[in-house]
Design a protein around this motif. Structure first.
Motif, PDB file in Angstrom:
ATOM      1  N   ARG A 153       0.815  -1.217   0.000  1.00  8.41           N
ATOM      2  CA  ARG A 153       0.000   0.000   0.000  1.00  8.41           C
ATOM      3  C   ARG A 153       0.853   1.273   0.000  1.00  8.41           C
ATOM      4  O   ARG A 153       0.371   2.350  -0.321  1.00  8.41           O
ATOM      5  N   LEU A 154       2.135   1.145   0.334  1.00 10.88           N
ATOM      6  CA  LEU A 154       3.020   2.309   0.359  1.00 10.88           C
ATOM      7  C   LEU A 154       3.710   2.474  -0.999  1.00 10.88           C
ATOM      8  O   LEU A 154       3.860   1.509  -1.748  1.00 10.88           O
ATOM      9  N   ASP A 195      -3.621  -0.538  -2.153  1.00  9.13           N
ATOM     10  CA  ASP A 195      -4.111  -0.979  -0.846  1.00  9.13           C
ATOM     11  C   ASP A 195      -5.109  -2.116  -1.011  1.00  9.13           C
ATOM     12  O   ASP A 195      -6.178  -1.940  -1.615  1.00  9.13           O
ATOM     13  N   THR A 239       5.633   6.170  16.013  1.00 12.25           N
ATOM     14  CA  THR A 239       5.443   7.384  15.210  1.00 12.25           C
ATOM     15  C   THR A 239       6.773   8.117  15.023  1.00 12.25           C
ATOM     16  O   THR A 239       7.086   8.595  13.931  1.00 12.25           O
ATOM     17  N   HIS A 247       8.442   8.195   6.685  1.00  9.29           N
ATOM     18  CA  HIS A 247       7.258   7.427   6.319  1.00  9.29           C
ATOM     19  C   HIS A 247       6.234   8.373   5.698  1.00  9.29           C
ATOM     20  O   HIS A 247       5.942   9.439   6.251  1.00  9.29           O
ATOM     21  N   PRO A 248       5.675   8.027   4.548  1.00  6.70           N
ATOM     22  CA  PRO A 248       4.784   8.960   3.848  1.00  6.70           C
ATOM     23  C   PRO A 248       3.483   9.258   4.582  1.00  6.70           C
ATOM     24  O   PRO A 248       2.812  10.237   4.260  1.00  6.70           O
ATOM     25  N   GLU A 249       3.116   8.431   5.573  1.00  2.15           N
ATOM     26  CA  GLU A 249       1.867   8.654   6.298  1.00  2.15           C
ATOM     27  C   GLU A 249       2.070   9.374   7.629  1.00  2.15           C
ATOM     28  O   GLU A 249       1.125   9.517   8.412  1.00  2.15           O
ATOM     29  N   ARG A 512      -1.911   6.053  -5.959  1.00  2.00           N
ATOM     30  CA  ARG A 512      -0.678   6.836  -5.924  1.00  2.00           C
ATOM     31  C   ARG A 512       0.214   6.409  -7.044  1.00  2.00           C
ATOM     32  O   ARG A 512       0.376   5.219  -7.292  1.00  2.00           O
TER      33      ARG A 512
END
Length: 512
Positions: A153-154, A195, A239, A247-249, A512
């Motif tokens: 999903r990334l 995803d 985090t 991390h893109p999120e 994406r």
């Protein structure tokens, strides 16, 4: 001169398979394999051929005479593993062992998988491109004629190897180079930014493949369950790790380092990683793969002290000995053991030479006065180990101001502007798969998802968040073995769509 294995050992046993004299222990067939923190080379048997160093995916093996000052103790650690006293149980010899020209017997060869000669190619989808998923892909590509579809999903491949390893451990990240060679394998198609459960359904994925392996890891963090956990400045260490790994999120401004003291709740390797990064000289990180926004924040950081809060004593801490040893060589940073409970010093003094608590024997002990500012004149940056202490509340107004802890004579407050919980990762439910809320894993039998046909799991979503990179090799081998057994038995549901159809579907759905 013998070779020695050092801190970054990944335990995947690639070195074991290439050693010509069988001198690396424990091997995958031995009881200790998977429970030791690292592998070891017997200096009495090593013939200095360097095969293990050439094969090591994380650059953890070096000649003893080339070890740096910070690595020299690993020569003793390797040797000590083979020094057993008369009181210790001796390793069991295999009844089928074949004598060889060295001190370690060879076991008889074993062939755990036997595929029929007419076994045809399979189409297998693997969801997740971290170590677990890539070990499964490697197994299928090297030992069968399978076509593999990699889905993540990334937008970048690598999973926790890319986004979960500290940037000052570049050797560990090098394991990704081993996996990357399979990204362009002629029997591999890779779909990033796709995803499963969002862009495409599990049913759509399964309809185009003979089998699907979920290697999605443990994407969430565990909660403390104490009052004040939601205050501003209370952040999951996961985090922070994702933040400094770009991390893109995770937003570039997700971490604010304006506090002088940070309390990290937990004392596993992730806790040590975060503590080390927060007190390191930012210029030593400038040449690593750290995210630019994280480096900029570290350069203006006010953090002078990190407190590692551990519920257990130094003899039962969760970090590995090798990571603790590395922390002792951090330049311009002091290590302190908070001597608030007499049991702490007693445990350190009583530790045996191979116990991790013994590493703290020469570390300064003092009863810390928390009212003194971490930025007081003359103080260097420091990491404080506070054992036998658990958080009961994160205090403050809208923002974190202190962490109330147990320990010693009762409860006390540690003033801090940031509280990081580093108490582990946790798996999250996957669409269409039976999930165990207690363990945070998908229910399975030897990797086969319970109650399904053609669906499998591997890695942390299978066994829980335990074990490092190399633990996934054996885990993937079990899952792939189960999949192949099902294929031989004819229980896999035949796909209704072809690979080109799925490729077109993925291109239409990819966000994406």
């Amino acid at each position: 001169m013998a070779y020695a294995i050092t801190q970054t050992c990944c335990n995947d046993a690639t070195c074991v398979s290439v050693c010509p004299v069988n001198c690396i222990r424990p091997t995958p067939g031995e009881r200790d394999f998977g429970s030791t923190e690292m592998l070891h080379i017997d200096p009495a048997t090593c013939i200095d051929c360097g095969a293990c160093a050439d094969a090591c995916p994380v650059d953890a093996v070096f000649p003893v005479d080339s070890l740096t000052a910070g690595q020299r103790e690993y020569a003793d650690i390797n040797a000590a593993y083979f020094e057993r006293s008369e009181e210790e149980p001796q390793p069991e010899e295999s009844p089928t062992a074949v004598p060889g020209p060295n001190f370690h017997d060879w076991g008889a060869p074993a062939f755990e998988r036997v595929l029929p000669p007419d076994f045809g190619p399979l189409r297998v989808a693997i969801v997740g491109t971290g170590p677990a998923g890539m070990y499964a892909a490697e197994d299928l590509l090297l030992h069968t004629r399978a076509d593999v579809t990699l889905v993540d999903r990334l937008p970048l491949a690598g999973g926790l190897l890319r986004y979960g390893v500290a940037p000052d451990h570049p050797a560990t990240k090098k394991a990704g180079d081993t996996f990357a060679r399979f990204h362009t394998h002629p029997r591999v198609r890779m779909h990033l930014g796709l995803d499963v459960g969002g862009d495409v359904s599990p049913e759509e994925l399964a309809a185009h493949h003979d089998a699907v392996i979920y290697a999605v890891g443990a994407a969430a963090d565990r909660r403390l369950g104490v009052p004040g956990e939601e205050r501003t400045g209370s952040v999951a260490a996961t985090t922070v790790v994702a933040w400094y790994n770009a991390h893109p999120e995770v937003a570039p401004d997700a971490v604010d380092l304006s506090a002088e003291r940070v309390v990290v709740i937990g004392n596993g390797n992730v806790a040590l990683d975060v503590a080390r990064i927060l007190v390191s000289d930012p210029e030593t990180l400038a040449g690593t793969g750290i995210a630019p926004h994280a480096l900029a924040e570290l350069r203006r950081s006010k953090v002078r002290e990190v407190v590692l809060l551990g519920r257990r004593g130094p003899d039962h801490a969760a970090y590995t000995r090798s990571e603790l040893l590395a922390l002792k060589h951090l330049p311009e940073v002091d290590l302190i053991v908070d001597d608030h409970d007499p049991r702490i010093g007693a445990a350190i003094d009583a530790a045996g030479p191979r116990d991790k608590a013994a590493v703290l024997r020469d570390v300064t002990r003092e009863t810390v006065d928390w009212s003194v500012s971490p930025g007081a004149a003359g103080r260097r940056r420091r990491i404080v180990f506070r054992f036998l202490s658990a958080p009961v509340e994160i205090r403050g107004d809208a923002h974190v101001r202190a962490v109330r802890t147990t320990g010693g004579s009762g409860e006390s407050d540690i003033p801090a502007g940031m509280a990081l919980r580093a108490i582990g990762y946790r798996g999250v439910p996957q669409a269409g798969l039976p999930f165990d809320e207690t363990t945070g894993t998908v229910r399975h039998e030897s990797g086969r998802v319970t109650g399904t046909s053609g669906t499998y799991v591997v890695g942390w979503i299978k066994r829980g968040p335990s074990g490092g990179i190399g633990a996934n090799r054996a885990c993937a081998s079990e899952t792939v073995g189960t999949l192949l057994s099902d294929a031989v038995a004819g229980t896999l549901p035949p796909p209704t769509g072809g690979p080109r159809a799925f490729h077109r579907l993925a291109r239409r759905r990819r966000r994406r």
